[in-house]
Design a protein around this motif. Structure first.
Motif: not given
Length: 252
Positions: A159, A185-186, A188, A236, A239
């Motif tokens: 994150q 991987t997020s 954002r 997650w 997401w």
């Protein structure tokens, strides 16, 4: 390469020189038998076939080959110390879990030392350019004295970045950022990394569509990879995955 197959690095030279060899690999579709290269001020002036008839300092490599340097377009030098220690036949999740555990158990100095050895091995085999991916961020240490040119990516998962972003470049080496993958991987964080690399006019790297686990997680928001992320403490739930392939997801 010389007649024994050992790579020879033709260094920058300001004088006029003629490099002759049994084979000249100009490019993938132009391979010249019994040829030579003329250089001046360290720059190639001509690539010719036959015996050189002009005056100059002649270096003869015998029946060997003169060719452009090899390029490794995707390498993880920081994992060099794990060579032969991680099984490849137990599935993706098992491979990732074993890799993480073994890397965490190893001293960072050992990882750096073996990565340096891998750099030296690459250069010795004629591989002078690479794109290296480093989660631990040790690429900046390696680039200084590795003899390699190319781009070194600092890769992030989860994150948050967890460390300061570093991007930049000099004459021979660039430092950019990478997101590990859409399943690790997020969104954002991926956006931040991409924007930072783009602002520096540098490439961005990401792994995508590597396994069935990844596709199931991106498309259905379920599966064993979802469980694996939860076990690793990666939330997650926000997401925007679901009803997409991994490639469609990263283009959204």
């Amino acid at each position: 390469m010389n007649s024994s197959g050992t790579p020879v690095h033709v260094k920058h030279d300001t004088r006029h020189r003629i490099h002759r060899a049994g084979w000249i690999v100009a490019d993938s579709s132009n391979i010249i038998e019994n040829g030579y290269i003329e250089t001046a001020q360290g720059v190639i002036q001509a690539v010719c076939q036959g015996n050189p008839g002009k005056a100059g300092i002649v270096i003869d490599y015998g029946p060997g080959a003169i060719m452009p340097p090899l390029v490794n377009a995707h390498v993880h030098l920081e994992l060099s110390a794990l060579k032969g220690q991680v099984a490849f036949d137990m599935g993706f999740r098992s491979w990732v879990r074993s890799l993480i555990e073994k890397r965490q158990a190893m001293e960072k100095d050992r990882l750096v030392d073996m990565a340096r050895k891998a750099c030296a091995d690459m250069v010795a085999s004629g591989n002078f350019l690479c794109a290296d991916i480093s989660t631990l961020g040790i690429s900046r240490v390696l680039a200084a004295d590795s003899g390699l040119q190319g781009i070194f990516f600092h890769e992030f998962l989860g994150q948050e970045a967890g460390s300061e972003y570093f991007v930049g470049k000099n004459k021979f080496v660039s430092f950019s950022l990478a997101g590990h993958g859409p399943h690790t991987t997020s969104p954002r964080l991926l956006g931040e990394l991409k924007a930072k690399s783009r602002s520096a006019c540098l490439p961005f790297s990401i792994h995508v569509a590597e396994s069935e686990d990844e596709s199931e997680f991106i498309q259905d928001r379920t599966g064993k990879w979802a469980q694996f992320l939860t076990e690793r403490g990666i939330d997650w739930s926000s997401w925007n995955t679901g009803s997409k392939t991994p490639v469609e997801y990263i283009y959204d």
